[in-house]
Write a protein that holds these residues in place. Structure first.
Motif, PDB file in Angstrom:
ATOM      1  N   LEU A  10       0.938  -1.224   0.304  1.00 38.91           N
ATOM      2  CA  LEU A  10      -0.026  -0.010  -0.085  1.00 38.91           C
ATOM      3  C   LEU A  10       0.906   1.253   0.102  1.00 38.91           C
ATOM      4  CD1 LEU A  10      -2.671   1.344   0.074  1.00 38.91           C
ATOM      5  CD2 LEU A  10      -2.576   1.407   2.677  1.00 38.91           C
ATOM      6  N   TYR A  11       1.899   1.368   0.781  1.00 44.43           N
ATOM      7  CA  TYR A  11       2.608   2.598   1.247  1.00 44.43           C
ATOM      8  C   TYR A  11       3.545   2.522  -0.512  1.00 44.43           C
ATOM      9  CZ  TYR A  11       2.338   2.967   6.109  1.00 44.43           C
ATOM     10  OH  TYR A  11       1.901   3.299   7.219  1.00 44.43           O
ATOM     11  N   GLU A  12       4.086   1.584  -1.011  1.00 39.80           N
ATOM     12  CA  GLU A  12       4.708   1.764  -2.267  1.00 39.80           C
ATOM     13  C   GLU A  12       4.145   2.153  -3.314  1.00 39.80           C
ATOM     14  OE1 GLU A  12       7.608  -0.898  -5.216  1.00 39.80           O
ATOM     15  OE2 GLU A  12       6.654  -1.931  -3.578  1.00 39.80           O
ATOM     16  N   ARG A  13       2.638   1.733  -3.494  1.00 37.35           N
ATOM     17  CA  ARG A  13       1.623   2.087  -4.579  1.00 37.35           C
ATOM     18  C   ARG A  13       1.409   3.632  -4.313  1.00 37.35           C
ATOM     19  NH1 ARG A  13      -4.051  -0.467  -5.550  1.00 37.35           N
ATOM     20  NH2 ARG A  13      -4.830   0.820  -7.239  1.00 37.35           N
ATOM     21  N   ALA A  14       1.184   3.928  -2.988  1.00 38.76           N
ATOM     22  CA  ALA A  14       0.921   5.446  -2.427  1.00 38.76           C
ATOM     23  C   ALA A  14       2.075   6.470  -3.026  1.00 38.76           C
ATOM     24  CB  ALA A  14       0.462   5.584  -1.084  1.00 38.76           C
ATOM     25  N   LEU A  21      -4.703   5.344  -6.429  1.00 38.60           N
ATOM     26  CA  LEU A  21      -5.448   5.189  -4.908  1.00 38.60           C
ATOM     27  C   LEU A  21      -6.642   6.132  -4.655  1.00 38.60           C
ATOM     28  CD1 LEU A  21      -2.357   4.050  -2.801  1.00 38.60           C
ATOM     29  CD2 LEU A  21      -4.081   2.702  -3.790  1.00 38.60           C
ATOM     30  N   ASN A  22      -7.661   5.869  -5.334  1.00 41.34           N
ATOM     31  CA  ASN A  22      -8.877   6.585  -5.292  1.00 41.34           C
ATOM     32  C   ASN A  22      -9.536   6.001  -3.943  1.00 41.34           C
ATOM     33  OD1 ASN A  22     -10.335   4.213  -6.140  1.00 41.34           O
ATOM     34  ND2 ASN A  22     -10.519   5.527  -8.109  1.00 41.34           N
ATOM     35  N   ASP A  23     -10.781   6.588  -3.529  1.00 42.76           N
ATOM     36  CA  ASP A  23     -11.482   5.931  -2.577  1.00 42.76           C
ATOM     37  C   ASP A  23     -12.031   4.540  -2.444  1.00 42.76           C
ATOM     38  OD1 ASP A  23     -11.578   8.367  -0.874  1.00 42.76           O
ATOM     39  OD2 ASP A  23     -13.347   8.996  -1.614  1.00 42.76           O
ATOM     40  N   GLN A  24     -12.141   4.194  -3.837  1.00 45.08           N
ATOM     41  CA  GLN A  24     -12.647   2.874  -4.095  1.00 45.08           C
ATOM     42  C   GLN A  24     -11.432   1.698  -4.154  1.00 45.08           C
ATOM     43  OE1 GLN A  24     -15.917   1.443  -4.599  1.00 45.08           O
ATOM     44  NE2 GLN A  24     -14.772  -0.510  -4.121  1.00 45.08           N
ATOM     45  N   ALA A  25     -10.301   2.102  -4.387  1.00 48.72           N
ATOM     46  CA  ALA A  25      -9.088   1.540  -4.334  1.00 48.72           C
ATOM     47  C   ALA A  25      -8.792   1.204  -2.935  1.00 48.72           C
ATOM     48  CB  ALA A  25      -7.805   2.177  -4.893  1.00 48.72           C
ATOM     49  N   PHE A  26      -8.888   2.125  -1.925  1.00 48.19           N
ATOM     50  CA  PHE A  26      -8.497   2.211  -0.523  1.00 48.19           C
ATOM     51  C   PHE A  26      -9.815   1.163   0.115  1.00 48.19           C
ATOM     52  CE2 PHE A  26      -6.205   6.197  -0.870  1.00 48.19           C
ATOM     53  CZ  PHE A  26      -5.054   5.918  -0.404  1.00 48.19           C
ATOM     54  N   ARG A  49      -4.681   3.047  11.322  1.00 54.93           N
ATOM     55  CA  ARG A  49      -3.433   3.986  11.095  1.00 54.93           C
ATOM     56  C   ARG A  49      -2.541   4.033   9.937  1.00 54.93           C
ATOM     57  NH1 ARG A  49      -1.980   4.167  17.569  1.00 54.93           N
ATOM     58  NH2 ARG A  49      -4.080   4.913  18.161  1.00 54.93           N
ATOM     59  N   CYS A  50      -2.284   2.598   9.555  1.00 58.47           N
ATOM     60  CA  CYS A  50      -1.577   2.543   8.107  1.00 58.47           C
ATOM     61  C   CYS A  50      -2.279   2.997   7.218  1.00 58.47           C
ATOM     62  CB  CYS A  50      -1.117   1.037   8.277  1.00 58.47           C
ATOM     63  SG  CYS A  50       0.375   0.736   9.475  1.00 58.47           S
ATOM     64  N   LEU A  51      -3.582   2.572   6.992  1.00 58.08           N
ATOM     65  CA  LEU A  51      -4.502   3.038   5.876  1.00 58.08           C
ATOM     66  C   LEU A  51      -4.446   4.521   5.869  1.00 58.08           C
ATOM     67  CD1 LEU A  51      -6.613   2.212   3.685  1.00 58.08           C
ATOM     68  CD2 LEU A  51      -8.230   2.407   5.798  1.00 58.08           C
ATOM     69  N   ASN A  52      -4.499   5.270   6.865  1.00 60.49           N
ATOM     70  CA  ASN A  52      -4.597   6.590   7.147  1.00 60.49           C
ATOM     71  C   ASN A  52      -3.469   7.205   6.587  1.00 60.49           C
ATOM     72  OD1 ASN A  52      -7.192   6.851   7.907  1.00 60.49           O
ATOM     73  ND2 ASN A  52      -6.588   6.982   9.995  1.00 60.49           N
ATOM     74  N   ALA A  53      -2.436   6.808   7.118  1.00 57.44           N
ATOM     75  CA  ALA A  53      -0.953   7.010   6.541  1.00 57.44           C
ATOM     76  C   ALA A  53      -0.992   6.693   4.948  1.00 57.44           C
ATOM     77  CB  ALA A  53       0.002   6.406   7.057  1.00 57.44           C
ATOM     78  N   GLY A  54      -1.312   6.024   4.411  1.00 61.51           N
ATOM     79  CA  GLY A  54      -1.453   5.584   2.962  1.00 61.51           C
ATOM     80  C   GLY A  54      -2.117   6.616   2.321  1.00 61.51           C
ATOM     81  N   ARG A  55      -3.375   7.004   2.877  1.00 63.25           N
ATOM     82  CA  ARG A  55      -3.993   8.032   2.267  1.00 63.25           C
ATOM     83  C   ARG A  55      -3.231   9.250   2.300  1.00 63.25           C
ATOM     84  NH1 ARG A  55      -9.560   7.432   1.563  1.00 63.25           N
ATOM     85  NH2 ARG A  55     -10.264   5.521   2.604  1.00 63.25           N
ATOM     86  N   LYS A  56      -2.468   9.595   3.229  1.00 57.12           N
ATOM     87  CA  LYS A  56      -1.756  10.899   3.368  1.00 57.12           C
ATOM     88  C   LYS A  56      -0.556  11.001   2.516  1.00 57.12           C
ATOM     89  CE  LYS A  56      -2.850  11.935   8.156  1.00 57.12           C
ATOM     90  NZ  LYS A  56      -2.481  11.814   9.410  1.00 57.12           N
TER      91      LYS A  56
END
Length: 137
Positions: A10-14, A21-26, A49-56
């Motif tokens: 997830l982080y690498e893709r972000a 990474l749109n809302d649907q991808a998350f 928390r990791c998901l939120n970091a990925g969004r950021k």
């Protein structure tokens, strides 16, 4: 694949393809993690928390664009944009994994994450075998 590897992906893709990474991808990523792993409440907190970091991370790299001065590795890009704030929840999750289902791969990832977060070796550089042996005395 482990939950920690899923977060790495997830982080690498972000940081390398933030537009994907749109809302649907998350939502799809979250559903895949929820269905692929047994996650208790404690672990779920760190996954969120990791998901939120990925969004950021994705938001930063989407707005930042690309420049020749950007770090070359995806890990460097995570450090550049969020640093410890991205790695800490993953370290906390790695520590939970070590408590519940220890193996060499999880231990190695915890060692790496600990160094990123605390800038010092995990357990003074103790090997997995030493650590595992001490736990089972």
């Amino acid at each position: 694949m482990t939950i920690l590897a899923e977060i790495d992906d997830l982080y690498e893709r972000a940081v390398t393809d933030p537009a994907s990474l749109n809302d649907q991808a998350f939502a799809d990523w979250t559903e895949g993690v929820a269905s692929g792993f047994e996650i208790d409440r404690s672990a779920a907190k760190y996954v969120r928390r990791c998901l939120n970091a990925g969004r950021k991370l994705a938001a930063f790299w989407e707005s930042h664009g690309s420049s020749p001065d950007d770090p070359e590795t995806w890990q460097g890009r995570v450090d550049f944009s969020l640093g410890v704030r991205a790695w800490r929840p993953q370290l906390d999750l790695a520590m939970l994994v070590l408590e519940s289902d220890p193996d060499e791969e999880s231990y190695a990832r915890a060692v790496e994450l600990f160094r990123l977060v605390h800038h010092e070796p995990f357990l003074d550089g103790m090997s997995y075998d030493e650590w595992h042996g001490q736990r089972h005395k």
